[in-house]
Design an enzyme around this catalytic site. Structure first.
Site, mmCIF file in Angstrom:
data_model
loop_
_atom_site.group_PDB
_atom_site.id
_atom_site.type_symbol
_atom_site.label_atom_id
_atom_site.label_comp_id
_atom_site.label_asym_id
_atom_site.label_seq_id
_atom_site.Cartn_x
_atom_site.Cartn_y
_atom_site.Cartn_z
ATOM 1 N N ASN A 9 -1.897 -1.841 -3.006
ATOM 2 C CA ASN A 9 -1.146 -2.913 -2.786
ATOM 3 C C ASN A 9 -1.179 -3.500 -1.316
ATOM 4 O O ASN A 9 -0.807 -2.668 -0.486
ATOM 5 C CB ASN A 9 0.341 -2.707 -3.096
ATOM 6 C CG ASN A 9 1.532 -3.758 -2.506
ATOM 7 O OD1 ASN A 9 1.195 -4.651 -2.274
ATOM 8 N ND2 ASN A 9 2.781 -3.306 -2.459
ATOM 9 N N LYS A 11 -0.199 -6.005 0.271
ATOM 10 C CA LYS A 11 1.047 -6.620 1.019
ATOM 11 C C LYS A 11 0.464 -7.786 1.844
ATOM 12 O O LYS A 11 -0.554 -8.428 1.469
ATOM 13 C CB LYS A 11 1.509 -5.494 1.903
ATOM 14 C CG LYS A 11 1.941 -4.254 1.018
ATOM 15 C CD LYS A 11 3.012 -3.174 1.634
ATOM 16 C CE LYS A 11 3.443 -2.337 0.789
ATOM 17 N NZ LYS A 11 4.527 -1.274 1.211
ATOM 18 N N HIS A 94 9.039 -4.727 -6.445
ATOM 19 C CA HIS A 94 8.694 -3.876 -5.263
ATOM 20 C C HIS A 94 9.802 -3.849 -4.370
ATOM 21 O O HIS A 94 10.581 -4.702 -4.378
ATOM 22 C CB HIS A 94 7.538 -4.296 -4.478
ATOM 23 C CG HIS A 94 7.086 -3.457 -3.480
ATOM 24 N ND1 HIS A 94 7.558 -3.189 -2.373
ATOM 25 C CD2 HIS A 94 6.139 -2.167 -3.680
ATOM 26 C CE1 HIS A 94 6.890 -2.471 -1.624
ATOM 27 N NE2 HIS A 94 6.066 -1.931 -2.223
ATOM 28 N N GLU A 96 10.346 -4.201 -1.214
ATOM 29 C CA GLU A 96 10.268 -4.931 -0.461
ATOM 30 C C GLU A 96 10.953 -6.480 -0.837
ATOM 31 O O GLU A 96 11.504 -7.095 -0.218
ATOM 32 C CB GLU A 96 8.910 -5.250 0.280
ATOM 33 C CG GLU A 96 8.685 -4.131 1.281
ATOM 34 C CD GLU A 96 7.493 -3.476 1.440
ATOM 35 O OE1 GLU A 96 6.241 -4.355 1.139
ATOM 36 O OE2 GLU A 96 6.941 -2.449 1.795
ATOM 37 N N GLU A 166 8.765 4.651 -6.527
ATOM 38 C CA GLU A 166 8.464 4.492 -5.042
ATOM 39 C C GLU A 166 10.027 4.898 -4.244
ATOM 40 O O GLU A 166 10.910 3.809 -4.185
ATOM 41 C CB GLU A 166 8.182 3.095 -4.743
ATOM 42 C CG GLU A 166 6.734 2.910 -5.318
ATOM 43 C CD GLU A 166 5.885 1.762 -4.484
ATOM 44 O OE1 GLU A 166 4.721 2.129 -4.311
ATOM 45 O OE2 GLU A 166 6.426 0.601 -4.289
ATOM 46 N N GLY A 172 5.759 3.413 3.732
ATOM 47 C CA GLY A 172 5.286 2.984 4.899
ATOM 48 C C GLY A 172 5.687 4.020 6.208
ATOM 49 O O GLY A 172 5.784 3.611 7.245
ATOM 50 N N SER A 212 3.579 6.353 0.931
ATOM 51 C CA SER A 212 2.670 7.111 1.980
ATOM 52 C C SER A 212 1.818 8.167 1.108
ATOM 53 O O SER A 212 1.563 9.453 1.663
ATOM 54 C CB SER A 212 3.857 7.983 2.711
ATOM 55 O OG SER A 212 4.452 7.128 3.807
HETATM 56 P P1 PGA Z 1 2.763 2.944 1.452
HETATM 57 O O1 PGA Z 1 3.081 1.862 0.425
HETATM 58 O O2 PGA Z 1 1.538 3.579 0.786
HETATM 59 O O3 PGA Z 1 2.478 2.190 2.630
HETATM 60 O O4 PGA Z 1 3.794 3.818 1.772
HETATM 61 C C1 PGA Z 1 3.565 1.949 -0.918
HETATM 62 C C2 PGA Z 1 4.099 0.497 -1.446
HETATM 63 O O5 PGA Z 1 4.731 -0.055 -0.792
HETATM 64 O O6 PGA Z 1 3.485 0.357 -2.700
#
Ligand code: PGA
Length: 250
Positions: A9, A11, A94, A96, A166, A172, A212
């Protein structure tokens, strides 16, 4: 042999030329891979990346889509537009989108059903915040997100749905759930699917872990019986980190 599903992803990162460059590098380096692979660039780069991926084993994904086929929806991108340029998978729900852009389970469900009606694969993301985890609400949050996200989705259509667990506090942040912790939540997600769709569907549903994921923790996470893949954010932005995650078995 069990096959894993690794998705990147990207983003809100990368211009069109940067996206094309990374897609080309991944196409070259991952051509022999046994895993299912998907990358989800920004909307602006999808068309150009689609041309790069033509004939490759990497699926093209979008990070979101609008809840309607077309019409007066300023700023939205439709499933028809995505299909038109070769998008095969869409990430929905997601964290976010849920927490920053306040998408509800009802809205996410509308998108899930629309995507499936157009034969688009879906990655449905679920996961609890730290406050929810600490309040003992992990299971109720995840089961509500699954039940409401999948409302009206039949067992046949479920075969086109991947679940991504997640934990919001791990995205992140560099904090990963331990493989044992993540596996326990994955097992719980599988039990929710079992309750909704039965044993066969529960056995077959693919559940990715996200939050992560890095080259040094990918193998230990995916060694767990209920972890069938990874949804990778930060580490998917560079071939140096994404390729070893996809190749975690070699
Ligand atoms: P990350 O994000 O690997 O940067 O923690 C994962 C995601 O939001 O899909």
């Amino acid at each position: 042999m069990r096959s894993y599903y690794i998705a990147g992803n990207w983003k809100m990162h990368k211009t069109v030329s940067e996206s094309v460059q990374l897609a080309q590098e991944l196409k070259d380096k991952l051509s022999g891979s046994k895993e299912k692979i998907m990358i989800a660039p920004a909307f602006t780069a999808l068309d150009a990346v689609s041309k790069v991926l033509k004939g490759s084993n990497i699926l093209l994904g979008a990070q979101n889509m609008g809840p309607e086929e077309q019409g007066a929806h300023t700023g939205e991108v439709s499933v028809l537009m995505l299909k038109d340029i070769g998008v095969k998978v869409v990430i929905l729900g997601h964290s976010e989108r849920r927490h920053t852009y306040l998408e509800t389970d009802a809205l996410i469900n509308k998108k899930v059903r629309l995507a499936l009606a157009h034969d688009m694969e879906v990655i449905l993301c679920v996961g609890e915040t730290l406050a929810e985890r600490e309040a003992g609400m992990l299971e109720s949050v995840v089961s509500t997100q699954l039940k409401e996200g999948l409302a009206g989705v039949g067992v046949d259509a479920l075969s086109k749905v991947t679940i991504a667990y997640e934990p919001v506090w791990a995205i992140g942040t560099g904090k990963t759930a331990t493989p044992e912790d993540a596996d326990a939540v994955h097992a719980y997600c599988r039990s929710v699917i079992r309750g909704l769709y039965g044993e066969e569907a529960a056995k077959n549903v693919v559940i990715q872990y996200g939050g992560s994921v890095k080259p040094d923790n990918a193998a230990s996470l995916m060694a767990k019986p209920n972890i069938d893949g990874a949804l990778v954010g930060g580490a998917s932005l560079d071939a140096k980190t994404f390729v070893p995650i996809v190749q975690f078995r070699s």
